[in-house]
Design a protein around this motif. Structure first.
Motif, PDB file in Angstrom:
ATOM      1  N   ASN A 107      40.077  32.509  38.202  1.00 30.04           N
ATOM      2  CA  ASN A 107      39.437  32.477  39.526  1.00 30.04           C
ATOM      3  C   ASN A 107      38.582  33.715  39.761  1.00 30.04           C
ATOM      4  O   ASN A 107      37.476  33.625  40.309  1.00 30.04           O
ATOM      5  CB  ASN A 107      40.490  32.340  40.627  1.00 30.04           C
ATOM      6  CG  ASN A 107      41.148  30.992  40.627  1.00 30.04           C
ATOM      7  OD1 ASN A 107      40.620  30.019  40.080  1.00 30.04           O
ATOM      8  ND2 ASN A 107      42.326  30.910  41.206  1.00 30.04           N
ATOM      9  N   THR A 108      39.081  34.881  39.359  1.00 29.75           N
ATOM     10  CA  THR A 108      38.318  36.123  39.525  1.00 29.75           C
ATOM     11  C   THR A 108      37.044  36.097  38.692  1.00 29.75           C
ATOM     12  O   THR A 108      35.974  36.483  39.170  1.00 29.75           O
ATOM     13  CB  THR A 108      39.184  37.336  39.126  1.00 29.75           C
ATOM     14  OG1 THR A 108      40.340  37.368  39.950  1.00 29.75           O
ATOM     15  CG2 THR A 108      38.415  38.641  39.273  1.00 29.75           C
ATOM     16  N   LEU A 109      37.148  35.632  37.450  1.00 30.68           N
ATOM     17  CA  LEU A 109      35.966  35.543  36.600  1.00 30.68           C
ATOM     18  C   LEU A 109      34.926  34.592  37.188  1.00 30.68           C
ATOM     19  O   LEU A 109      33.731  34.885  37.178  1.00 30.68           O
ATOM     20  CB  LEU A 109      36.360  35.087  35.199  1.00 30.68           C
ATOM     21  CG  LEU A 109      37.133  36.096  34.352  1.00 30.68           C
ATOM     22  CD1 LEU A 109      37.651  35.424  33.089  1.00 30.68           C
ATOM     23  CD2 LEU A 109      36.272  37.299  34.011  1.00 30.68           C
ATOM     24  N   ALA A 110      35.383  33.459  37.706  1.00 34.59           N
ATOM     25  CA  ALA A 110      34.452  32.486  38.289  1.00 34.59           C
ATOM     26  C   ALA A 110      33.760  33.068  39.526  1.00 34.59           C
ATOM     27  O   ALA A 110      32.543  32.926  39.696  1.00 34.59           O
ATOM     28  CB  ALA A 110      35.190  31.201  38.649  1.00 34.59           C
ATOM     29  N   MET A 111      34.517  33.747  40.389  1.00 33.39           N
ATOM     30  CA  MET A 111      33.941  34.334  41.591  1.00 33.39           C
ATOM     31  C   MET A 111      32.962  35.454  41.230  1.00 33.39           C
ATOM     32  O   MET A 111      31.871  35.543  41.787  1.00 33.39           O
ATOM     33  CB  MET A 111      35.050  34.864  42.500  1.00 33.39           C
ATOM     34  CG  MET A 111      34.554  35.288  43.856  1.00 33.39           C
ATOM     35  SD  MET A 111      33.862  33.939  44.837  1.00 33.39           S
ATOM     36  CE  MET A 111      35.318  33.005  45.212  1.00 33.39           C
ATOM     37  N   ASN A 112      33.347  36.283  40.264  1.00 30.77           N
ATOM     38  CA  ASN A 112      32.455  37.364  39.857  1.00 30.77           C
ATOM     39  C   ASN A 112      31.204  36.839  39.167  1.00 30.77           C
ATOM     40  O   ASN A 112      30.131  37.421  39.286  1.00 30.77           O
ATOM     41  CB  ASN A 112      33.192  38.356  38.957  1.00 30.77           C
ATOM     42  CG  ASN A 112      34.155  39.214  39.745  1.00 30.77           C
ATOM     43  OD1 ASN A 112      34.146  39.227  40.971  1.00 30.77           O
ATOM     44  ND2 ASN A 112      34.991  39.946  39.044  1.00 30.77           N
ATOM     45  N   ARG A 113      31.342  35.739  38.448  1.00 32.79           N
ATOM     46  CA  ARG A 113      30.166  35.122  37.819  1.00 32.79           C
ATOM     47  C   ARG A 113      29.179  34.670  38.893  1.00 32.79           C
ATOM     48  O   ARG A 113      27.971  34.875  38.775  1.00 32.79           O
ATOM     49  CB  ARG A 113      30.624  33.949  36.956  1.00 32.79           C
ATOM     50  CG  ARG A 113      29.544  33.112  36.348  1.00 32.79           C
ATOM     51  CD  ARG A 113      29.022  33.751  35.082  1.00 32.79           C
ATOM     52  NE  ARG A 113      28.100  32.850  34.425  1.00 32.79           N
ATOM     53  CZ  ARG A 113      28.204  32.495  33.164  1.00 32.79           C
ATOM     54  NH1 ARG A 113      29.156  32.964  32.419  1.00 32.79           N
ATOM     55  NH2 ARG A 113      27.323  31.688  32.639  1.00 32.79           N
TER      56      ARG A 113
END
Length: 186
Positions: A74-80
């Protein structure tokens, strides 16, 4: 658009130099290559023709439990999304921050579900975010200057908060941010 980005995070016993990896007789050279506890892939999927491409990957060296993998994904997707929109830590100049997949997990910035646009301009304020980015790049444990508004990440969508649902409050109407339209109940 018609393309969505999926973040797929996974782990394997060999990634963490587990006893399984050692029992199979893997040579010491191969064991040194098993340094990641988890890997995440970024896959761009075209919804119309169902074609896909791998657009990046990142590894995590220490954690691999299921709860962490979900949070990390989830963090990677939001940061992307923040990198695509140049929001939050990713609004800082390219000479300071690299927008590569390896950096996406470094900036854990939280979001809020406000739909009022009262602080959206802070989400792209380079002077606000530059000190945070510089400290994070020095691997210091610092707090983000603010939460990023979800309405900044998706500017053409109206963000509806679930605060009323979780607090068991009745919702008499939902209004649109940029249009004179209201959905009224009752």
């Amino acid at each position: 658009g018609r393309t969505v980005t999926l973040v797929i995070a996974f782990s394997h016993p060999c990634f963490v130099n587990s006893p399984d990896c050692q029992r199979t007789g893997v040579s010491s050279v191969a064991k040194t290559k098993c340094t990641a506890a988890a890997i995440a892939l970024f896959v761009d999927l075209d919804l119309l023709d169902q074609s896909y491409t791998e657009s990046g990957w990142v590894q995590h060296r220490s954690r691999h439990d299921p709860e962490f993998l979900q949070l990390w994904s989830n963090t990677l997707a939001m940061n992307r999304r923040m990198a695509e929109m140049r929001i939050g830590a990713f609004c800082v100049e390219d000479s300071i921050i690299c927008h590569s997949a390896e950096r996406l997990h470094s900036f854990g910035v939280k979001t809020h579900e406000s739909n009022c646009k009262h602080d959206d301009c802070d989400d792209t304020d380079i002077e606000l975010w530059r000190p945070f980015v510089l400290e994070k790049l020095r691997e210091k444990n610092v707090q983000a200057p603010k939460k990023v508004a979800v309405s900044s990440l998706y500017p053409f969508c109206d963000v509806i908060s679930n605060k009323a649902v979780t607090s068991l409050q009745p919702v008499p109407e939902i209004s649109c941010r940029g249009f004179p339209i209201r959905l009224c109940y009752g």
